[in-house]
Design a protein around this motif. Sequence first.
Motif, PDB file in Angstrom:
ATOM      1  N   ALA A 123      25.263-105.281 -90.406  1.00 47.17           N
ATOM      2  CA  ALA A 123      25.806-103.926 -90.202  1.00 47.17           C
ATOM      3  C   ALA A 123      24.825-102.925 -90.786  1.00 47.17           C
ATOM      4  N   PRO A 124      24.584-101.810 -90.120  1.00 49.39           N
ATOM      5  CA  PRO A 124      23.523-100.880 -90.533  1.00 49.39           C
ATOM      6  C   PRO A 124      23.666-100.377 -91.965  1.00 49.39           C
ATOM      7  N   GLU A 125      24.908-100.138 -92.421  1.00 47.39           N
ATOM      8  CA  GLU A 125      25.042 -99.577 -93.754  1.00 47.39           C
ATOM      9  C   GLU A 125      25.268-100.634 -94.824  1.00 47.39           C
ATOM     10  N   ALA A 126      25.275-101.902 -94.444  1.00 51.00           N
ATOM     11  CA  ALA A 126      25.591-102.953 -95.413  1.00 51.00           C
ATOM     12  C   ALA A 126      24.423-103.149 -96.357  1.00 51.00           C
ATOM     13  N   ILE A 127      24.664-102.882 -97.621  1.00 53.47           N
ATOM     14  CA  ILE A 127      23.616-103.097 -98.627  1.00 53.47           C
ATOM     15  C   ILE A 127      24.105-104.234 -99.513  1.00 53.47           C
ATOM     16  N   PRO A 128      23.383-105.358 -99.537  1.00 51.54           N
ATOM     17  CA  PRO A 128      23.873-106.526-100.289  1.00 51.54           C
ATOM     18  C   PRO A 128      24.177-106.159-101.725  1.00 51.54           C
ATOM     19  N   GLY A 129      25.389-106.535-102.148  1.00 55.72           N
ATOM     20  CA  GLY A 129      25.767-106.342-103.534  1.00 55.72           C
ATOM     21  C   GLY A 129      26.257-104.945-103.837  1.00 55.72           C
ATOM     22  N   ALA A 130      26.053-103.976-102.974  1.00 57.46           N
ATOM     23  CA  ALA A 130      26.480-102.609-103.264  1.00 57.46           C
ATOM     24  C   ALA A 130      27.922-102.417-102.810  1.00 57.46           C
ATOM     25  N   GLY A 131      28.672-101.602-103.602  1.00 61.47           N
ATOM     26  CA  GLY A 131      30.060-101.321-103.256  1.00 61.47           C
ATOM     27  C   GLY A 131      30.188-100.632-101.911  1.00 61.47           C
ATOM     28  N   ASP A 132      29.209 -99.741-101.601  1.00 58.98           N
ATOM     29  CA  ASP A 132      29.300 -99.009-100.346  1.00 58.98           C
ATOM     30  C   ASP A 132      29.295 -99.937 -99.139  1.00 58.98           C
ATOM     31  N   GLY A 133      28.579-101.042 -99.208  1.00 57.74           N
ATOM     32  CA  GLY A 133      28.556-101.997 -98.109  1.00 57.74           C
ATOM     33  C   GLY A 133      29.942-102.571 -97.879  1.00 57.74           C
ATOM     34  N   LEU A 134      30.660-102.804 -98.945  1.00 54.72           N
ATOM     35  CA  LEU A 134      32.018-103.333 -98.835  1.00 54.72           C
ATOM     36  C   LEU A 134      32.919-102.288 -98.182  1.00 54.72           C
ATOM     37  N   LEU A 135      32.784-101.024 -98.591  1.00 51.26           N
ATOM     38  CA  LEU A 135      33.593 -99.962 -97.996  1.00 51.26           C
ATOM     39  C   LEU A 135      33.286 -99.810 -96.513  1.00 51.26           C
ATOM     40  N   GLN A 136      32.004 -99.883 -96.174  1.00 50.87           N
ATOM     41  CA  GLN A 136      31.635 -99.764 -94.757  1.00 50.87           C
ATOM     42  C   GLN A 136      32.206-100.915 -93.952  1.00 50.87           C
ATOM     43  N   THR A 137      32.222-102.099 -94.536  1.00 49.71           N
ATOM     44  CA  THR A 137      32.789-103.261 -93.842  1.00 49.71           C
ATOM     45  C   THR A 137      34.285-103.068 -93.631  1.00 49.71           C
ATOM     46  N   ILE A 138      34.956-102.562 -94.658  1.00 45.66           N
ATOM     47  CA  ILE A 138      36.397-102.310 -94.527  1.00 45.66           C
ATOM     48  C   ILE A 138      36.633-101.252 -93.450  1.00 45.66           C
ATOM     49  N   ARG A 139      35.770-100.235 -93.414  1.00 44.06           N
ATOM     50  CA  ARG A 139      35.941 -99.152 -92.435  1.00 44.06           C
ATOM     51  C   ARG A 139      35.743 -99.636 -91.010  1.00 44.06           C
ATOM     52  N   LYS A 140      35.032-100.744 -90.854  1.00 42.09           N
ATOM     53  CA  LYS A 140      34.826-101.269 -89.503  1.00 42.09           C
ATOM     54  C   LYS A 140      36.020-102.088 -89.018  1.00 42.09           C
ATOM     55  N   LEU A 141      36.926-102.429 -89.941  1.00 45.28           N
ATOM     56  CA  LEU A 141      38.109-103.197 -89.538  1.00 45.28           C
ATOM     57  C   LEU A 141      39.053-102.299 -88.744  1.00 45.28           C
ATOM     58  N   PRO A 142      39.893-102.894 -87.873  1.00 46.06           N
ATOM     59  CA  PRO A 142      40.907-102.086 -87.183  1.00 46.06           C
ATOM     60  C   PRO A 142      41.876-101.478 -88.194  1.00 46.06           C
ATOM     61  N   LEU A 143      42.474-100.347 -87.796  1.00 45.30           N
ATOM     62  CA  LEU A 143      43.333 -99.593 -88.702  1.00 45.30           C
ATOM     63  C   LEU A 143      44.463-100.418 -89.328  1.00 45.30           C
ATOM     64  N   PRO A 144      45.192-101.257 -88.574  1.00 53.10           N
ATOM     65  CA  PRO A 144      46.271-102.017 -89.204  1.00 53.10           C
ATOM     66  C   PRO A 144      45.774-102.930 -90.334  1.00 53.10           C
ATOM     67  N   LEU A 145      44.583-103.499 -90.160  1.00 49.30           N
ATOM     68  CA  LEU A 145      44.037-104.358 -91.213  1.00 49.30           C
ATOM     69  C   LEU A 145      43.639-103.525 -92.423  1.00 49.30           C
ATOM     70  N   ARG A 146      43.068-102.349 -92.175  1.00 53.17           N
ATOM     71  CA  ARG A 146      42.670-101.483 -93.286  1.00 53.17           C
ATOM     72  C   ARG A 146      43.871-101.045 -94.104  1.00 53.17           C
ATOM     73  N   GLU A 147      44.982-100.772 -93.408  1.00 50.40           N
ATOM     74  CA  GLU A 147      46.194-100.381 -94.128  1.00 50.40           C
ATOM     75  C   GLU A 147      46.653-101.506 -95.055  1.00 50.40           C
ATOM     76  N   ALA A 148      46.627-102.736 -94.542  1.00 48.78           N
ATOM     77  CA  ALA A 148      47.047-103.881 -95.345  1.00 48.78           C
ATOM     78  C   ALA A 148      46.103-104.061 -96.541  1.00 48.78           C
ATOM     79  N   VAL A 149      44.802-103.892 -96.304  1.00 48.94           N
ATOM     80  CA  VAL A 149      43.810-104.034 -97.394  1.00 48.94           C
ATOM     81  C   VAL A 149      44.054-102.968 -98.457  1.00 48.94           C
ATOM     82  N   MET A 150      44.280-101.744 -98.015  1.00 51.86           N
ATOM     83  CA  MET A 150      44.464-100.643 -98.963  1.00 51.86           C
ATOM     84  C   MET A 150      45.694-100.896 -99.843  1.00 51.86           C
ATOM     85  N   LEU A 151      46.807-101.282 -99.204  1.00 44.76           N
ATOM     86  CA  LEU A 151      48.037-101.469 -99.966  1.00 44.76           C
ATOM     87  C   LEU A 151      47.966-102.694-100.882  1.00 44.76           C
ATOM     88  N   HIS A 152      47.358-103.776-100.409  1.00 43.24           N
ATOM     89  CA  HIS A 152      47.356-105.022-101.193  1.00 43.24           C
ATOM     90  C   HIS A 152      46.284-105.033-102.275  1.00 43.24           C
TER      91      HIS A 152
END
Lengths: 173, 129
Positions: free
Chosen positions: A103-132
């Motif tokens: 993924a273009p913004e994925a930086i190994p080990g950086a928190g931002d890469g994790l956020l970008q990966t979460i942002r690429k998930l469909p909305l229902p999955l992101r909601e579940a991730v956010m709440l859990h």
Amino acid sequence: MELYREILENRENGAHRLVLEYGKRLYAAAVLLCANDSDAEELVFRTFEQAVKKIKLYDPQRDFFTWLYAIMRNFRRMDCRRRRVDVVPVGAPADLPESPSTAPEAIPGAGDGLLQTIRKLPLPLREAVMLHYFEDKSVDEAAAILGVPPGTVKSRLHRAREALAAFLEGSKS
Amino acid sequence: MTDDELDGILSAKIKRSLAGKSLPDAFSARLAASVRRSAKTYRLKMAAAALAGTFSVCAILGLAAARPARNAPQGAVAAYPAQNSTPAEEISQLGILGVLRECFRRPGRPRRRKEAESIRFTTTRKEEK
């Protein structure tokens, strides 16, 4: 004085206190749900605006953050329907990135890469991730907030977990 | 790695990533300004609605004003319209309502047909005498 009473009595002061007490927490949730930080800021603004305007509809028996989150969630879904972006039917296979490490913004080990990966998930999955993972809600609590069966939340978390685990593995190598 | 372990790691990483995120300093002031503007707009709308309602009621009263009373003396209505008019007619004689009545009066019709006829009738009777 309780927050909602303060908003009822004096909307401007209540708005200031609303931002003070819930701003950071709601913004963090919005960051996970939106594609970028400025969209998240705008979403939080509209949520607070609506909350102040419709404060009479708030039921004091309910958790205030849950009510705010419901407002935000409705706005987010309306926005997605308008743009027809990243809303998938419940139960449909998630459109997961093939390789998080590419993924273009994925930086190994950086928190931002994790956020970008979460942002690429469909909305229902992101909601579940956010709440859990961010709000530390159990599966049953998340299901009650989202208005879906607990099994659906478990399924969404499972799919999100697979994508995020793949990202973490890619970031290690 | 078990699901619980993975959940623990993901939760910690997500919270750490979001810890640095915060709203801009001007956010609170912007929200307060928006709330203030909404309250002002609401008050203006209510005032405009009240004015429109009052105007509508007056217009309806003016347009629905009754004709001269049937038992009024002939010629008296034409001679002294203010003394012999109904309350609705008195209201409608106020400037703007009178204009409205004129606007909605059918063209070609004399202003007070019955009064004109009653004057003619009175005059005719006097001539006969």
